[in-house]
Write a protein that holds these residues in place. Structure first.
Motif, PDB file in Angstrom:
ATOM      1  N   GLY A   1      50.350  43.560  43.421  1.00 29.59           N
ATOM      2  CA  GLY A   1      48.762  43.227  43.594  1.00 29.59           C
ATOM      3  C   GLY A   1      48.319  42.320  44.962  1.00 29.59           C
TER       4      GLY A   1
ATOM      5  N   GLY B   1      50.939  46.455  37.297  1.00 28.46           N
ATOM      6  CA  GLY B   1      50.324  44.981  37.921  1.00 28.46           C
ATOM      7  C   GLY B   1      51.106  43.762  38.054  1.00 28.46           C
TER       8      GLY B   1
ATOM      9  N   GLY C   1      48.733  47.876  46.806  1.00 27.09           N
ATOM     10  CA  GLY C   1      49.113  47.090  47.039  1.00 27.09           C
ATOM     11  C   GLY C   1      49.480  46.297  48.067  1.00 27.09           C
TER      12      GLY C   1
ATOM     13  N   MET D   1      47.943  50.510  42.053  1.00 24.98           N
ATOM     14  CA  MET D   1      48.037  49.275  41.716  1.00 24.98           C
ATOM     15  C   MET D   1      47.396  48.350  41.912  1.00 24.98           C
ATOM     16  N   PRO D   2      46.441  48.432  40.243  1.00 24.07           N
ATOM     17  CA  PRO D   2      45.460  46.954  39.696  1.00 24.07           C
ATOM     18  C   PRO D   2      45.886  45.531  40.809  1.00 24.07           C
ATOM     19  N   GLU D   3      44.874  45.118  40.981  1.00 22.03           N
ATOM     20  CA  GLU D   3      44.155  44.521  42.470  1.00 22.03           C
ATOM     21  C   GLU D   3      45.276  42.949  41.264  1.00 22.03           C
TER      22      GLU D   3
ATOM     23  N   GLY E   1      46.615  41.936  38.282  1.00 17.51           N
ATOM     24  CA  GLY E   1      47.748  42.503  36.588  1.00 17.51           C
ATOM     25  C   GLY E   1      48.441  40.955  35.712  1.00 17.51           C
TER      26      GLY E   1
END
Length: 326
Positions: free
Chosen positions: A311, A250, A284, A194-196, A198
């Motif tokens: 995130g 994200g 996440g 998961m993008p830090e 988004g």
């Protein structure tokens, strides 16, 4: 091709103790999911759209497909070796199949068809599942009411343009796509992250007037670029679909407490816990606004909770806004 069953059995030697029972049980899970998927695909042709005319234990109107999906899970999993009990959103109590701790080793907890009220308008829906290992020296009831941090497997299925199964066994998050030719869930996304931070926030803003002030202020911060970037609003109204987008793209999904439901609306055991486990394994975070979701000690099967997941950057900012710890 690597199938779901092959992949999960290679993740942890603990599962080999079941002498094939764990894999056999997972085969029942994927069989049920494929039956549900087939019913959804043909729903408009087979008169399974619309309300059933009954209510579930939650007091919610059951859709015909809710009943179909629950029956599929019960039929495909109930006869599988190693299954101690099945716990469903649609049933008031756990359904016990093997009360012997020596043989009934696993408890499956699930929402058979999340977002079913959207099915009539052809919006993505899903299945959410969680597996706990029975505590050998404890009662079955206590084994069912374990905190989410003790899940051995959790995941979900998205029924959409393709049918995708995402799971974790505590060793990362992996995605599988149903291959129509072979009938198998084939590994297509390994070690999902998961993008830090988004670009999206996802929340039902129609409830804004009922949110606690801290949550309302946090959403306003997102709207105004207070976390250093502009956010767009995306809300589908099917938990699995909203979560799946958050995992891939994200951002943050929020279901805050409200004046009407101060304890939150989503169910802890078969909605929040499985998705929180997936989120954490993907990098996440997930919180109720008062603490980490996976640390909550359940006291009843259908317990509700507020649920915020996303995130690391978004959830840390939320925790700071509401004055809570992770």
């Amino acid at each position: 091709m690597v199938t779901f069953e092959e992949h999960i059995l290679g993740q942890d030697q603990e599962f080999s103790e079941a002498s094939g029972a764990f894999g056999w049980m997972l085969g029942g899970l994927t069989l049920a999911v494929k039956r549900i998927e087939a019913q959804i695909r043909s729903a408009g042709l087979s008169d399974v759209y619309g309300a059933q005319g009954t209510e579930n234990v939650q007091g919610e109107a059951q859709q015909k497909l809710d009943v179909v999906a629950n029956d599929a899970m019960m039929e495909c999993l109930g006869t599988r070796e190693g299954v101690a009990a099945l716990v469903s959103e649609e049933d008031e109590a756990a359904v016990v199949f093997d009360d012997d701790p020596a043989t009934g080793k696993y408890i499956l907890i699930f929402d058979p068809l999340d977002g079913s009220s959207n099915i009539d308008v052809n919006v993505n829906v899903g299945t959410i599942f969680s597996i706990h290992k029975r505590l050998p020296k404890d009662s079955l009831e206590h084994s069912i009411l374990q905190p989410g941090m003790r899940q051995v497997v959790a995941g979900y299925v998205v029924y959409g343009p393709s049918t995708v199964l995402v799971y974790t066994a505590g060793h990362g998050v992996h995605g599988f796509t149903l291959d129509a030719a072979s009938g198998a869930f084939v590994l297509t996304n390994e070690n999902m992250v998961m993008p830090e931070q988004g670009p999206y926030y996802s929340v039902n803003e129609a409830n804004a007037a009922q949110w606690p002030e801290a949550f309302a202020g946090y959403v306003e911060t997102l709207r105004n670029g207070g976390l250093g970037r502009e956010y767009s609003s995306r809300y589908i109204g099917s938990l699995v679909a909203d979560f799946h987008r958050t995992l891939l793209k994200g951002g943050v999904f929020l279901y805050p407490p409200t004046k009407k439901q101060p304890g939150g609306k989503l169910r802890l055991l078969y909605e929040a816990n499985p998705l929180a486990f997936v989120a954490e394994q993907a990098g996440g975070m997930a919180t109720s606004g008062g603490g980490r979701i996976l640390d909550i000690q359940p006291v009843k099967i259908h317990q509700r909770t507020a649920f915020c997941v996303g995130g690391k950057r978004e959830i840390e900012a939320l925790l700071a806004a509401v004055g809570a710890k992770g």
